[in-house]
Write an enzyme that holds these catalytic residues in place. Structure first.
Site, PDB file in Angstrom:
ATOM      1  N   LYS A 179       0.835  -1.197   0.000  1.00  6.99           N
ATOM      2  CA  LYS A 179       0.000   0.000   0.000  1.00  6.99           C
ATOM      3  C   LYS A 179       0.874   1.252   0.000  1.00  6.99           C
ATOM      4  CE  LYS A 179      -3.968  -1.809   2.626  1.00  6.99           C
ATOM      5  NZ  LYS A 179      -5.002  -1.555   1.599  1.00  6.99           N
ATOM      6  N   ARG A 236     -10.425 -11.460   1.651  1.00  5.11           N
ATOM      7  CA  ARG A 236     -11.240 -12.541   1.068  1.00  5.11           C
ATOM      8  C   ARG A 236     -10.508 -13.878   1.142  1.00  5.11           C
ATOM      9  NH1 ARG A 236     -11.518  -9.181  -4.432  1.00  5.11           N
ATOM     10  NH2 ARG A 236     -11.340  -7.542  -2.878  1.00  5.11           N
TER      11      ARG A 236
HETATM   12  N1  BES Z   1      -8.176  -3.693   4.335  1.00  2.00           N
HETATM   13  C1  BES Z   1      -8.350  -3.270   2.985  1.00  2.00           C
HETATM   14  C2  BES Z   1      -9.672  -2.562   2.751  1.00  2.00           C
HETATM   15  C3  BES Z   1      -9.865  -1.238   3.437  1.00  2.00           C
HETATM   16  C4  BES Z   1      -9.662  -0.062   2.750  1.00  2.00           C
HETATM   17  C5  BES Z   1     -10.328  -1.171   4.736  1.00  2.00           C
HETATM   18  C6  BES Z   1      -9.885   1.156   3.373  1.00  2.00           C
HETATM   19  C7  BES Z   1     -10.526   0.027   5.360  1.00  2.00           C
HETATM   20  C8  BES Z   1     -10.328   1.193   4.697  1.00  2.00           C
HETATM   21  C9  BES Z   1      -8.324  -4.488   2.047  1.00  2.00           C
HETATM   22  O1  BES Z   1      -7.551  -5.557   2.458  1.00  2.00           O
HETATM   23  C10 BES Z   1      -7.777  -4.017   0.756  1.00  2.00           C
HETATM   24  O2  BES Z   1      -6.652  -3.615   0.725  1.00  2.00           O
HETATM   25  N2  BES Z   1      -8.599  -4.059  -0.275  1.00  2.00           N
HETATM   26  C11 BES Z   1      -8.233  -3.587  -1.552  1.00  2.00           C
HETATM   27  C12 BES Z   1      -8.773  -4.560  -2.567  1.00  2.00           C
HETATM   28  C13 BES Z   1      -8.246  -4.350  -3.949  1.00  2.00           C
HETATM   29  C14 BES Z   1      -6.779  -4.704  -4.000  1.00  2.00           C
HETATM   30  C15 BES Z   1      -9.044  -5.198  -4.904  1.00  2.00           C
HETATM   31  C16 BES Z   1      -8.865  -2.218  -1.752  1.00  2.00           C
HETATM   32  O3  BES Z   1      -9.977  -1.982  -1.297  1.00  2.00           O
HETATM   33  O4  BES Z   1      -8.219  -1.360  -2.365  1.00  2.00           O
HETATM   34 ZN    ZN Z   2      -5.509  -5.395   1.838  1.00  2.00          ZN
END
Ligand code: BES
Ligand code: ZN
Ligand code: ZN
Length: 503
Positions: free
Chosen positions: A280, A354
């Site tokens: 990230k 997931r």
């Molecule tokens: N933990 C994150 C989702 C999230 C985002 C929670 C903002 C709380 C606040 C999750 O694991 C994630 O990183 N999801 C990605 C999915 C994508 C790579 C398809 C996302 O939402 O960007």
């Molecule tokens: Zn994630």
């Protein structure tokens, strides 16, 4: 803080600080008889002249020299016909915060003009107690403070009314409000706790301690067992982490319910989400300490169950691990075999929620003949884009169950809005080399994630997926929430545990 109910017939207004509610455009003495009797000075108080009764408006009235009742905090509830539980929670919380600011060591809340609102006074008492406790919450585990300054807290909260025959009912309602607040607070503490403190091992230890204290059955599946079972998707997430994963299972099964079909809650327990190799951006990465809020909500539910007498079998399943980049971490393009046997091509290691959930869902369906399976997860940023920070997405093809969850949430202040589980959302997840990919394209991300999870749900399982990425830690401050981890979902789960899932 100690909580009790007193009948004011016997005691009079025998308190140092009293909170009373006022409605917009209504005269107080007409709705509270005591204001013409034992506490008649209140109606003459000059400060009352400027009080209009708008929601959250506060007036502080001081009693004449020598009167036992020293201080009355009048708080507005707005117009009577606009009344709802949220107004009551926010107004109560504002008044209790005023008590704290004034360093009142106890406060007594008068319930007398809360009848005729179309809600039983006991339900209102439950909200008042819960809101009062939540309004005083702050996370100060790691704040060092001046010894002498000390730590002020309100020691006693009394509910009182001159109405007869309500003591038992209100006492019980106050107990429900307190249990709910303790649950929410447990979840807030876990979500606000930094990842170097709230680790998978810490969560496992917390589960063990709660098990001992409240009599829950607790099982922790360790790394070795998880590997042996074949949870290849969960493994793909924890293999880059130094700290061992913990697959935590808690069970509440009071005498006589041990053989019942349980309601099973499954919670995403990513103690920190760096994204893994699909790392990230650094700017807001610290917020990902809250990525265990799904599991956290289940801990909160169990804390509340520990303070309740709910005769229903409830199971919590929480796959917990950090998601880290490392020499041993999963690479984009890697293919893993999930516990179900289905294979997944991991395109993006940041779509890890997931992955841990699919194995946990498979495990839960094999282990239990569940009445219903409900998962909660801070799963997608896309859900936050769709619904905003205050609202969680609910995915449920069982209309009655989806409706019930949404309605339960509405009653207790958790906002859910339905999103679709159509098969078309699985299209972008189709893989050339495995049974599916873990991400598709950008569009409809929350629905794609839900469609992924749906691949792991058996035909006859009643299932709902709750994407709480927004409200778990993104909610605006309000009088019962200082910001950070909110404890979203705990009270909804508690309602479901209390009422069961309707047919
Ligand atoms: N933990 C994150 C989702 C999230 C985002 C929670 C903002 C709380 C606040 C999750 O694991 C994630 O990183 N999801 C990605 C999915 C994508 C790579 C398809 C996302 O939402 O960007
Ligand atoms: Zn994630
Ligand atoms: Zn995540």
């Amino acid at each position: 803080m100690e909580i009790r109910y007193l009948n004011a017939h016997a005691t009079g207004w025998n308190f140092k600080t009293v909170i009373i509610f006022g409605f917009e455009d209504e005269s107080l003495p007409e709705t509270i008889p005591a204001l013409t009797g034992e506490a008649a000075w209140i109606r003459e108080s000059p400060a009352l002249k400027d009080f209009s009764g708008k929601a959250k408006e506060i007036a502080v009235l001081y009693g004449p020299a020598g009167s036992l009742l020293q201080r009355v905090i009048v708080v507005g509830l707005g117009k009577r016909d606009k009344f709802d539980f949220e107004v009551l929670r926010f107004s109560t919380a504002t008044a209790v915060q005023k008590c704290k600011a004034l360093k009142a060591d106890g406060c007594a809340v008068n319930l007398e003009n809360l009848s005729r609102l179309g809600h039983p006074v006991s339900a209102l008492a439950e909200e008042i107690v819960c809101a009062a406790l939540l309004s005083l919450y702050s996370y100060d585990e790691f704040k060092t403070r001046d010894e002498e300054e000390g730590d002020f807290s309100i020691e006693e909260l009394t509910l009182f009314s001159a109405d007869d025959d309500m003591a038992g009912e209100i006492q019980a309602a106050a107990g429900r409000g307190e249990a709910a607040a303790r649950g929410v607070i447990r979840t807030r503490d876990l979500a606000n706790g930094p990842a170097n403190h709230v680790s998978p091992a810490f969560l496992a230890q917390t589960a063990q301690e709660m098990g001992k204290r409240y009599g829950f059955k607790v099982r922790i599946l360790e790394r070795k067992e998880v590997l042996k079972l074949g949870m290849g998707a969960f493994e793909a997430v924890f293999r880059g982490a130094m700290q061992d994963p913990k697959f935590i299972v808690m069970e509440h099964a009071p005498k006589g319910t041990e053989k019942d079909k349980p309601i099973v809650f499954v919670g995403k327990g990513i103690t920190f989400d760096t994204g893994g190799i699909s790392i990230k951006p650094s700017a807001k990465m610290h917020e990902m300490k809250c990525d265990m809020a799904g599991a956290g909500a289940i801990f909160g539910l169990f804390e509340a169950l520990g303070h309740s007498a709910i005769k229903r079998r409830i199971v919590g399943v929480m796959p917990c691990t950090d998601n880290m980049p490392d020499g041993n971490a999963t690479r984009p393009g890697d293919i893993v075999r999930t516990l179900s046997g289905k294979t997944v091509e991991i395109i993006n290691t940041d779509a890890e929620g997931r992955l841990v959930l699919c194995d946990a869902l498979t495990w839960a369906q094999r282990e239990y003949d569940a009445e219903a399976v409900i998962d909660l997860a801070t799963l997608t940023g896309a859900c936050v884009v769709a619904l905003g920070m205050e609202v969680a997405g609910i995915f449920c093809e069982d209309k009655a169950m989806g409706r019930q969850i949404q309605d339960s949430g509405e009653r207790v202040g958790d906002k859910f809005w339905p999103l679709p589980l159509w098969d078309l959302y699985f299209e972008p997840l189709k893989s050339d080399v495995a049974d599916m990919m873990n991400v598709g394209d950008r569009w409809g991300g929350a629905c794609n994630a839900a469609a992924f999870l749906k691949q792991f749900i058996e035909e006859n399982t009643r299932w709902a997926h709750l994407d709480i990425a927004g409200p778990a830690d993104g909610m605006k401050k309000n009088p019962i929430h200082i910001g950070g981890g909110s404890g979203f979902g705990v009270r909804t789960l508690l309602e479901i545990a209390r009422n069961g899932i309707k047919e």
